[in-house]
Motif scaffolding. Structure first.
Motif, short mmCIF file in Angstrom:
data_model
loop_
_atom_site.label_atom_id
_atom_site.label_comp_id
_atom_site.label_asym_id
_atom_site.label_seq_id
_atom_site.Cartn_x
_atom_site.Cartn_y
_atom_site.Cartn_z
N LEU A 72 15.93 -31.18 57.48
CA LEU A 72 15.76 -32.45 58.36
C LEU A 72 15.76 -32.29 59.79
O LEU A 72 14.86 -32.84 60.70
CB LEU A 72 16.71 -33.51 57.93
N ILE A 73 16.67 -31.34 60.30
CA ILE A 73 16.64 -31.04 61.65
C ILE A 73 15.26 -30.20 61.99
O ILE A 73 14.58 -30.91 62.97
CB ILE A 73 17.83 -30.11 62.21
N SER A 74 14.68 -29.47 61.27
CA SER A 74 13.49 -28.50 61.47
C SER A 74 12.57 -29.77 61.76
O SER A 74 11.53 -29.77 62.79
CB SER A 74 13.46 -27.48 60.51
N ALA A 93 1.85 -35.29 51.32
CA ALA A 93 1.54 -34.05 52.02
C ALA A 93 3.24 -33.88 52.80
O ALA A 93 3.78 -32.81 52.69
CB ALA A 93 0.68 -34.14 52.99
N GLY A 94 3.63 -34.96 53.12
CA GLY A 94 5.09 -34.95 53.70
C GLY A 94 6.10 -34.24 53.15
O GLY A 94 6.89 -33.57 53.35
N LEU A 95 6.11 -34.83 51.76
CA LEU A 95 7.24 -34.37 50.74
C LEU A 95 6.87 -32.93 50.31
O LEU A 95 7.85 -32.11 50.36
CB LEU A 95 7.15 -35.47 49.44
N LEU A 96 5.81 -32.70 50.11
CA LEU A 96 5.43 -31.19 49.92
C LEU A 96 5.75 -30.39 51.16
O LEU A 96 6.55 -29.07 50.88
CB LEU A 96 3.90 -31.07 49.87
N GLY A 97 5.52 -30.66 52.42
CA GLY A 97 6.15 -29.70 53.33
C GLY A 97 7.72 -30.04 53.42
O GLY A 97 8.10 -28.64 53.62
N ALA A 98 8.41 -30.86 53.14
CA ALA A 98 9.66 -30.85 52.95
C ALA A 98 10.22 -30.09 51.78
O ALA A 98 11.15 -29.25 52.05
CB ALA A 98 10.29 -32.48 53.00
N TYR A 156 8.53 -27.36 50.66
CA TYR A 156 8.56 -25.91 51.20
C TYR A 156 9.52 -25.45 52.05
O TYR A 156 10.06 -24.39 51.79
CB TYR A 156 6.82 -25.74 51.64
N VAL A 157 9.68 -26.24 53.15
CA VAL A 157 10.78 -25.82 54.03
C VAL A 157 12.24 -25.67 53.51
O VAL A 157 12.87 -24.80 53.75
CB VAL A 157 10.76 -26.81 55.40
N THR A 158 12.59 -26.62 52.82
CA THR A 158 13.77 -26.73 52.15
C THR A 158 14.03 -25.22 51.07
O THR A 158 14.86 -24.73 50.92
CB THR A 158 14.15 -27.89 51.51
N SER A 159 12.82 -25.16 50.33
CA SER A 159 12.63 -24.03 49.36
C SER A 159 12.91 -22.67 50.11
O SER A 159 13.88 -21.82 49.74
CB SER A 159 11.51 -24.01 48.65
N VAL A 160 12.34 -22.42 51.26
CA VAL A 160 12.18 -21.43 52.07
C VAL A 160 13.63 -21.22 52.51
O VAL A 160 14.22 -20.05 52.66
CB VAL A 160 11.13 -21.26 52.95
N ILE A 161 14.08 -22.34 53.14
CA ILE A 161 15.54 -22.22 53.76
C ILE A 161 16.63 -21.79 52.46
O ILE A 161 17.36 -20.76 52.90
CB ILE A 161 16.28 -23.42 54.19
#
Length: 147
Positions: A38-40, A75-80, A82-87
């Protein structure tokens, strides 16, 4: 000009593991990978807003987005995701294995999008060379995982 686009793609790819490291550090510092994501996204949104203001973009064009298909907004949910999974994955699997798997998954989906021309992508049929490329990436993932 095409070389510039190719180099931009390469640099963007190089930044993904760096972003994962930064986001992972944030996640560990605050104890929550979702909050770190969320911060990212918040910082990224502020950066894009500043960029848009600097270029004096016409923000009224955003109204055109109201007329697009509902699923495009995912797309926004997919980005979220992706980023959360990578974290979550990078500290557990390491940057190399995480991004080897990410790239393998991206290539699998990209070949399908190309082959069927989905989402407005130009049609490029699956060929044995493309399949070989994905197999080699997958073999690389196995080698990275093993060693």
């Amino acid at each position: 000009m095409k070389l510039l686009w190719l180099l931009t793609a390469l640099v963007a790819g190089m930044m993904a593991p760096v972003q994962a490291g930064f986001n992972g550090k944030m996640g560990r510092a605050i104890g929550d990978p979702v909050y770190a994501a969320l911060i990212s996204f918040f910082v990224g949104t502020l950066g894009l807003l500043a960029y848009g203001l600097f270029l004096r973009m016409d923000f009224t064009a955003v109204r055109q987005a109201a007329g697009i298909e509902w699923w495009v907004w995912l797309a926004g949910l997919l980005g979220a995701f992706y980023v959360t999974s990578v974290i979550i994955l990078t500290p557990r699997l390491g940057a190399t294995l995480t991004f080897s798997l990410v790239v393998a998954g991206q290539l699998l989906m990209a070949v399908a999008l190309d082959h069927y021309g989905l989402l407005g992508v130009p049609v490029q049929s699956i060929s044995w060379l493309r399949i070989l490329g994905i197999a080699l990436i997958t073999a690389g993932v196995v080698l990275i995982r093993k060693f």
